[in-house]
Scaffold this motif. Structure first.
Motif, short mmCIF file in Angstrom:
data_model
loop_
_atom_site.label_atom_id
_atom_site.label_comp_id
_atom_site.label_asym_id
_atom_site.label_seq_id
_atom_site.Cartn_x
_atom_site.Cartn_y
_atom_site.Cartn_z
N ASP A 56 42.60 41.14 35.96
CA ASP A 56 42.79 42.04 37.09
C ASP A 56 42.48 43.48 36.71
O ASP A 56 42.56 43.87 35.54
CB ASP A 56 44.24 41.94 37.58
CG ASP A 56 44.40 42.54 38.96
OD1 ASP A 56 44.07 41.85 39.94
OD2 ASP A 56 44.86 43.68 39.05
N ARG A 272 45.27 43.99 47.45
CA ARG A 272 46.06 42.93 46.82
C ARG A 272 47.02 42.30 47.83
O ARG A 272 47.24 41.08 47.84
CB ARG A 272 46.81 43.50 45.62
CG ARG A 272 47.48 42.45 44.76
CD ARG A 272 48.08 43.08 43.50
NE ARG A 272 47.05 43.41 42.52
CZ ARG A 272 46.65 44.63 42.22
NH1 ARG A 272 47.17 45.66 42.86
NH2 ARG A 272 45.72 44.85 41.33
N LYS A 273 47.60 43.10 48.71
CA LYS A 273 48.51 42.60 49.73
C LYS A 273 47.78 41.74 50.75
O LYS A 273 48.29 40.71 51.19
CB LYS A 273 49.20 43.78 50.42
CG LYS A 273 50.22 43.38 51.47
CD LYS A 273 50.87 44.61 52.08
CE LYS A 273 51.86 44.21 53.17
NZ LYS A 273 52.50 45.41 53.80
N ARG A 274 46.58 42.14 51.12
CA ARG A 274 45.83 41.40 52.14
C ARG A 274 45.25 40.10 51.61
O ARG A 274 45.16 39.11 52.33
CB ARG A 274 44.68 42.27 52.69
CG ARG A 274 45.14 43.48 53.47
CD ARG A 274 43.96 44.33 53.91
NE ARG A 274 44.39 45.55 54.58
CZ ARG A 274 44.69 45.62 55.87
NH1 ARG A 274 44.58 44.55 56.63
NH2 ARG A 274 45.08 46.77 56.42
N SER A 275 44.85 40.09 50.34
CA SER A 275 44.14 38.93 49.80
C SER A 275 45.03 37.98 49.01
O SER A 275 44.83 36.76 49.03
CB SER A 275 42.99 39.39 48.90
OG SER A 275 43.50 40.07 47.76
N GLY A 276 45.98 38.55 48.27
CA GLY A 276 46.82 37.73 47.41
C GLY A 276 46.10 37.19 46.20
O GLY A 276 46.62 36.34 45.48
N GLY A 277 44.88 37.70 45.93
CA GLY A 277 44.09 37.21 44.80
C GLY A 277 43.96 38.24 43.69
O GLY A 277 44.58 39.32 43.72
N THR A 278 43.14 37.92 42.70
CA THR A 278 42.88 38.82 41.57
C THR A 278 41.76 39.77 41.93
O THR A 278 40.68 39.34 42.36
CB THR A 278 42.51 38.00 40.33
OG1 THR A 278 43.59 37.13 39.98
CG2 THR A 278 42.20 38.92 39.15
N VAL A 298 37.42 40.45 45.41
CA VAL A 298 38.59 39.63 45.14
C VAL A 298 38.15 38.26 44.66
O VAL A 298 37.34 37.61 45.32
CB VAL A 298 39.48 39.49 46.39
CG1 VAL A 298 40.77 38.73 46.05
CG2 VAL A 298 39.80 40.86 46.98
N ALA A 301 41.21 32.80 45.43
CA ALA A 301 42.64 32.51 45.31
C ALA A 301 42.82 31.02 45.06
O ALA A 301 41.91 30.22 45.31
CB ALA A 301 43.36 32.94 46.58
#
Length: 511
Positions: A56, A272-278, A298, A301
């Motif tokens: 990340d 990060r909040k919108r995607s939840g991914g690295t 991103v 996920a």
């Protein structure tokens, strides 16, 4: 019973055999190296001993980035790329889009010390590679373009992809009893009939995978060199700019008025909040201006095959939506295009999918190699084919040996800072040596290098297993263990062949 006539089956057999023979050795090289560079990121971390590696971007990067940006001439603000290198350091790449070739200022910063460890400025075509990435870059180039000049290597690899598709399709038509072939009991592999059983078995199970690899490989080989110009000629009268604007939309008019950039830390937190991914990289267009745009890449996920790119206004921080590879709205074509990379590289489910892709890639390399050997075995009365068979055996075993020699050359020259020349030179030396060695000695030498490389890596400054475990640098252990397992398998195979040859000598009648 086959649904093809005997004459058609014979012609298909000829197509199947020659499509795997004419360029078979190059296809084997492409398949074998592809199976290895599935782990290109892990190999890069392993080669550099990067125990500080992180996937990340991190949480707070804005302050360090702005300090670096203030040292760069504003003429390089047209495009900025930010990403974390395999060794854990941050790279900021500032680019001036005009004139061609692009002019670049590259800054590498160590987040642990907040010190700049490398700075370079010049034309993009002259950009020096990172010394620690020499091994990864060479192995990837060997797979992607057979280490040939661009675009000839990509075109050749695209041709190999088409050839592999021809071999896969003709193989399906020839072997009409697909279900039966998938469960054939392999006989003695030392005999011709046993070698054919293994070829059919591996080929049958790998047909879907072979088709996926061939199609995606041909796509990557041809899309840039032929796909775009052909589509522009056919649909847009040769106007590539109009084609790009139709597919991607007309670019916004650039306003050069200076405006302070939004905090990258806020943008990253929002992404990060919108995607939840690295979050893997950031691209900034027109930095420090009213027209600035921030694109956050991103990674995929869990449960998804492909990643995404979120766009933000560079001044107001407003979320502008998700960018698409083709078009301005979600579409089937965009989704299919996004699947090309994950399906070819096998990186959609972490290490698990990479191991599967490596195993299937090696199986396809075995199918190609065994097919070549079977083809030449049936023509053993022809001296030309027998000479070609010796070359095949040399390449089959010589390729992994030469790759290991290139890795050895990399580690031995990395402390001196000159592995970019010695890595390909080591490969060439290994290849020339392999062609003069017999298969038994070559197999034993390959085994020895597999077992020795983890130790050589550590002795030349690489992290120990305990250091890697403490730092959570699992790729270091993973690649070491894969090499050790490969070495033990080769050692066992060498002993089996030696015992088999001994039994054959004992059973031969005395003269």
């Amino acid at each position: 019973m086959s649904f093809l006539s005997q004459a058609k089956t014979k012609r298909l057999l000829s197509v199947h055999g020659w499509s795997g023979t004419v360029l078979g050795l190059l296809l084997y090289i492409c398949l074998f190296t592809g199976a290895i560079v599935v782990f290109e990121d892990e190999i890069d971390i392993w080669a550099q001993g990067a125990i500080t590696h992180r996937d990340d971007l991190g949480i707070r990067i804005d302050n360090d980035f702005r300090k670096a940006a203030r040292t760069v001439n504003p003429s390089y603000y047209d495009e900025v790329l930010i990403f974390r290198q395999s060794d854990g350091q941050m790279q900021y790449r500032f680019q001036s889009l005009q004139p061609e070739p692009r002019q670049i200022t590259r800054i590498v910063l160590d987040p642990a010390t907040n010190k700049i460890t490398d700075r370079w400025q010049g034309a993009s075509t002259e950009q020096p590679p990172t010394p620690g990435a020499a091994l990864r870059n060479f192995w990837v180039d060997l797979h992607v373009q057979l280490y040939l000049p661009n675009p000839y290597g990509l075109i050749l690899v695209g041709v190999l992809g088409l050839m592999m598709m021809a071999a896969a399709i003709s193989g399906i038509l020839i072997h009409s009893h697909v279900v039966r072939d998938a469960f054939v009991a392999a006989r003695n592999p030392a005999r011709l009939v046993g070698a054919r059983d293994l070829h059919v078995l591996a080929g049958t199970w790998g047909l879907p995978f072979a088709f996926i690899l061939a199609f995606t490989g041909a796509f990557f080989g041809f899309v840039g060199n032929f796909g775009v110009p052909v589509m522009a000629t056919a649909a847009f009268g040769g106007d590539q700019q109009r084609m790009i604007e139709t597919l991607l939309g007309t670019p916004d008019k650039i306003d050069p008025t200076v405006a302070p950039m939004a905090s990258l830390d806020y943008v990253l937190a929002d992404a990060r909040k919108r995607s939840g991914g690295t979050l893997s990289s950031i691209q900034i267009q027109n930095y420090n201006s009213v027209s600035s745009r921030i694109a956050v890449r991103v990674a995929a996920a869990p449960g998804q095959l492909s990643g995404s790119t979120l766009e933000f206004d560079g001044v107001t921080r407003a979320h502008l939506g998700e960018s698409h590879l083709v078009g301005q709205v979600p579409s089937v074509g965009n989704s299919l295009l996004g699947l090309m990379g994950p399906l070819h590289f096998g990186n959609f489910a972490g290490v698990a999918s990479k191991l599967v892709w490596t195993g299937m890639g090696l199986a396809m390399a075995f199918v190609t190699a065994s097919g070549l050997l079977l083809w030449t075995k049936r023509r053993q009365d022809n001296p030309t084919w027998q000479r070609f068979r010796r070359w095949i055996m040399g390449v089959i075993w010589g390729l992994p040996f030469a790759m290991l020699v290139s890795a050895l050359a990399f580690f031995l020259t990395l402390p001196a800072g000159d592995p970019d020349w010695w890595t390909p030179a080591g490969f060439l030396l290994g290849a020339l040596t392999a062609l003069r060695m017999g298969v038994p000695r070559l197999r034993l030498a390959t085994c020895a290098l597999c077992l020795a490389l983890p130790l050589v890596r550590h002795l030349t400054g690489g992290a120990s297993w305990s250091e890697a475990l403490i730092a959570g640098a699992w790729p270091v252990l993973l690649i070491d263990l894969l090499f050790l397992i490969a070495g033990l398998v080769l050692l066992r195979q060498h002993k089996q062949h030696s015992q088999q040859n001994l039994r054959t000598m004992i059973q031969e009648p005395a003269e």
